[in-house]
Structures are given as structure tokens and as C-alpha cells.
Write an enzyme that holds these catalytic residues in place. Structure first.
Site, PDB file in Angstrom:
ATOM      1  N   ASP A   8       0.851  -1.187   0.000  1.00 35.78           N
ATOM      2  CA  ASP A   8       0.000   0.000   0.000  1.00 35.78           C
ATOM      3  C   ASP A   8       0.887   1.238   0.000  1.00 35.78           C
ATOM      4  O   ASP A   8       1.662   1.456   0.941  1.00 35.78           O
ATOM      5  CB  ASP A   8      -0.896  -0.016   1.242  1.00 35.78           C
ATOM      6  CG  ASP A   8      -1.906   1.128   1.262  1.00 35.78           C
ATOM      7  OD1 ASP A   8      -1.899   1.943   0.323  1.00 35.78           O
ATOM      8  OD2 ASP A   8      -2.694   1.201   2.219  1.00 35.78           O
ATOM      9  N   GLU A 105      -2.620   0.285  -4.373  1.00 35.23           N
ATOM     10  CA  GLU A 105      -2.508  -0.957  -3.611  1.00 35.23           C
ATOM     11  C   GLU A 105      -2.443  -2.151  -4.557  1.00 35.23           C
ATOM     12  O   GLU A 105      -3.095  -2.163  -5.594  1.00 35.23           O
ATOM     13  CB  GLU A 105      -3.709  -1.140  -2.676  1.00 35.23           C
ATOM     14  CG  GLU A 105      -3.937  -0.010  -1.690  1.00 35.23           C
ATOM     15  CD  GLU A 105      -5.167  -0.256  -0.822  1.00 35.23           C
ATOM     16  OE1 GLU A 105      -5.359  -1.406  -0.373  1.00 35.23           O
ATOM     17  OE2 GLU A 105      -5.934   0.693  -0.607  1.00 35.23           O
TER      18      GLU A 105
END
Length: 416
Positions: A8, A105
Site C-alpha cells: 500500500d 494498492e
């Protein structure tokens, strides 16, 4: 046992802006939409702004009230796309099983790699800093759900390992809403039954959950128990799209049917173009409306035959508006979505009488697509879209103002 990573990018939009503008480093910063177009909310913020209490979704005036010296910058979506692509190129050096979950992500399956998951996570974090100038947090676990929870636990620039031995200790005390796919309404429903944490969901009676939420209830319990065997998609093998849509908040309220007609046509143009780009047609059209008191609703209808033509999608959306909106208040925002997608080559048989006209219209719209793609999307516009410049809600074609999901289940998710 599998080794799954979830990477992320920390404060992605804000981090990219600091790379593009080094003079902003070390200052509290927020990436915000345009106030003039009434998109003036915080889309992303850096760590320093977070420390002042600035949150995503705050209005610009709220961000400035919380943090008087905050730097406000407007988004550069094209640059974010470039950084996202470069980050994925790093991931592909370790595995071809890379599944995006939004721009910033990705899941990676590194099972069987010569290096362990922790070592790969450390390399990814180092390369993100050195090659892109941004940081990432990585969760390392034995399934996708726990890997994502791991990446959320420690930020910025950290690796968190979730194992079969420690997941109860690390995760069961977290709010139930942290579990993947549990949204606001589901979280509230769980809380109404005394289930506030992931551990509460894990210990709940499966029959009760199934009675409350159907199949989703069983899925929630399995996720909380670590029973997630969903694979990470290989390069180019993402889950098929379920719907394609777009929405916009206009620079001024829509006061009448003609105002709404202009905005709806722009939205339908963008949605139909995206469907043609993905080679699909929709069998269902949905309309989302929000009035100037921020009350909203969605209505949908099945189409006589699947389509990816702007005019046919507009006719459906406009009929839904006329049928379900009484103009008791001006409209602030509109959205259009095409669902029940099928491959355009498998679309049903056209009417004998309408076939020549539809084929002509399809050729025309694809020609428009080609011309606009060649000249940055602005070469040709429909006359109806030029009626009133004050209704321009920004870059409707690309959905700028909120970021469409990429490589996911929907290109656009309507607001709740």
C-alpha cells in the site's frame, strides 16, 4: 502454505506531489479538489497534516482551520497513474501474480520464491524510496485479507507479518469495519447485534450471520477466521468488470430538466466510451441523484437489448430521472452506471428494422472515440454539452474528482 503480500503506497497522492514539488517536503500538505467546481474536499494528506487532525473528506476550510499553515494542491491524476505503473513494474520483478486494488494498492503472491516474503517486502520498500521517492507499507500473510489488514496496521514505510499463530492476537481486537468488504452499513448492522470487533465476527454463530447477511455473512466469518483461499490474479487476469459508471458534482446546482439533460449526456458519453474501450455492453442502466440538501437515491432499469451507445444509455438514464425525480429541490450531483455487462461480441440479436441504424451509430461513436483518443479527448464534443459552461463538473470523461477503481470489480462505485 501461501505467502501473500499486500503493498500500500503511503499517502499516495500527497507523496507523489512532494516528489513533483520537492519544496513541499517537510510541510503539512493536502491534495484537494476544486472549490470552484464544488469538489473542494481533501482527497489525500501527508503525515504532517494527519498529525494536525486533517482527514480525507474534510472541506478545504476545515483543513485550514485544523492546520493553518497547510499547503493545498490540486490533483494531477495523470502523474498518479504513471507512478502507479512504475510501482507495478517493481512488483513484476518478483512475481507475475500481481492484482491491483485501486491505483495505490496491490496484492502479490510470492509463494515458492527464492526469497522469503519478509525479504521481498523489505526490497519493495527500499526500491520505492530509491526509485520513486515514495514509501509503502507491506503486509505479509498467508491470505489476501490478512495481508491487507497487515499493511494497514503500521504506517508509513513498515512491514507487518500476520501468521496462523499470531493473527488472533494482532487482528481480533480491531474494529469489524477494518475487515475487507465490510462497509458502513454492514458495520452498523453488526454493531446493532453486539459485534464490534473482528474477533466478535469470528466467534459469532454462523447461522445468525447467514440469516442477517446471506452469503456475505458466511464470508465475513471465514475472513475473520483466516479461511480465505482467494487467489491473487496473474498479470492481465483480473476479475471481470461488473459495472462501469461515472458521477459528477456540477459547478452550480442543476435547476431544471435541461440542465440535467446536459450533464446526463456528458456522463453517458463517458460511460459508453469506457464500455466500448473494454469491449462490453450493458443490459442494465442505473441513475444516481443527489439533491442540494445532500439526499440521494439510485434507480435502475433493464434495457431492451444490451448497448454501449451513448444515446441509448442516455435515453434510459433520462427516463429514470423523469420518472423518479419531482424537482422538489435542485440537483447537486448525478451519476450513471451500466451493469449486467457482457462481451459485445456475445450481445443478443438486434431487431431486423433497427440493426442498420444501430450499426451506423456504432461506427460513428467508435470513430469519435478514435479521433478523441488521438487528440487528447477534446477534439469533438456534442453540441448539447456546450449549452451551459457553468455546468461543467470537471474532467467527466476520466472521472477526475474521485479516482475510479482500476483492476477491480467496478470502474466506478456510486457513493452511498
Amino acid at each position: 502454505m501461501r505467502t501473500i503480500l499486500h503493498s500500500d503506497c503511503n499517502n499516495f497522492y500527497a507523496s507523489v506531489e512532494c516528489v513533483l514539488h520537492p519544496e513541499l517536503r517537510g510541510k503539512p500538505l493536502a491534495v484537494c479538489g476544486s472549490q470552484e467546481l464544488r469538489h473542494g474536499i481533501v482527497l489525500a494528506k501527508n503525515e504532517m497534516a494527519k498529525q494536525w487532525g486533517v482527514k480525507t473528506g474534510d472541506a478545504i476550510w476545515q483543513a485550514r482551520q485544523k492546520c493553518p499553515g497547510i499547503e493545498i494542491v490540486f490533483p494531477h491524476h495523470g502523474e498518479y497513474g504513471k507512478f502507479s505503473h512504475r510501482m507495478r513494474e517493481i512488483y513484476y520483478d518478483y512475481t507475475d501474480q500481481v492484482e491491483p486494488f485501486g491505483l495505490d494498492e496491490c496484492w502479490l503472491d510470492v509463494t515458492g520464491s527464492m526469497q522469503g516474503g519478509i525479504e521481498i517486502a523489505a526490497e519493495i520498500r527500499r526500491r520505492a524510496r530509491a526509485e520513486l521517492g515514495i514509501t509503502v507499507s507491506v503486509g505479509v500473510s498467508f491470505n489476501k485479507v490478512f495481508a491487507k489488514l497487515g499493511s494497514d496496521l503500521r504506517k508509513p514505510d513498515a512491514t507487518t507479518v500476520i501468521t496462523p499463530e499470531n493473527f488472533r492476537e494482532k487482528l481480533w481486537g480491531l474494529p469489524a469495519g477494518d475487515l475487507l468488504y465490510i462497509g458502513r452499513r454492514t458495520r452498523q448492522a453488526l454493531g446493532g447485534r453486539g459485534m464490534y470487533t473482528i474477533g466478535d465476527v469470528a466467534r459469532a454463530d454462523a447461522g445468525v450471520l447467514r440469516q442477517l447477511f446471506g452469503k456475505s455473512g458466511a464470508m465475513m466469518k471465514n475472513y475473520a477466521l483466516g479461511l480465505d483461499d482467494a487467489p491473487v490474479a496473474c498479470l492481465g487476469e483480473y476479475e471481470p468488470l461488473k459495472s462501469i459508471g461515472n458521477s459528477t458534482t456540477t459547478a452550480r446546482d442543476m435547476l431544471n430538466v435541461e440542465d440535467a439533460r446536459q450533464v446526463l449526456f456528458a456522463l453517458c458519453d463517458s460511460v459508453a466510451a469506457r464500455m466500448r474501450e473494454h469491449g462490453v455492453k450493458c443490459g442494465m442502466a442505473a441513475l444516481w441523484v443527489k439533491d442540494n440538501q445532500l439526499c440521494g437515491f439510485e434507480r435502475q432499469m433493464m434495457l431492451p437489448q444490451p448497448t454501449n451507445l451513448s444515446k441509448e444509455l442516455f435515453d434510459a438514464a433520462f427516463s429514470l430521472l423523469q420518472r423518479h425525480y419531482s424537482w422538489h429541490r435542485p440537483i447537486r450531483a448525478l451519476g450513471v452506471r451500466g451493469g449486467h455487462l457482457i462481451d459485445e461480441k456475445q450481445a443478443g440479436q438486434m431487431s431486423l428494422f433497427s440493426a442498420p441504424q444501430r450499426e451506423k451509430q456504432e461506427r460513428l461513436e467508435r470513430t469519435l472515440d478514435e479521433i478523441n483518443a488521438r487528440f487528447s479527448g477534446c477534439a469533438l464534443r456534442r453540441a448539447v454539452l456546450l449549452r451551459d459552461a457553468s455546468l461543467d463538473g470537471g474532467d467527466i470523461k476520466n472521472g477526475h474528482g474521485e479516482s475510479p477503481l482500476q483492476g477491480g470489480r467496478e470502474i466506478w462505485q456510486f457513493p452511498e
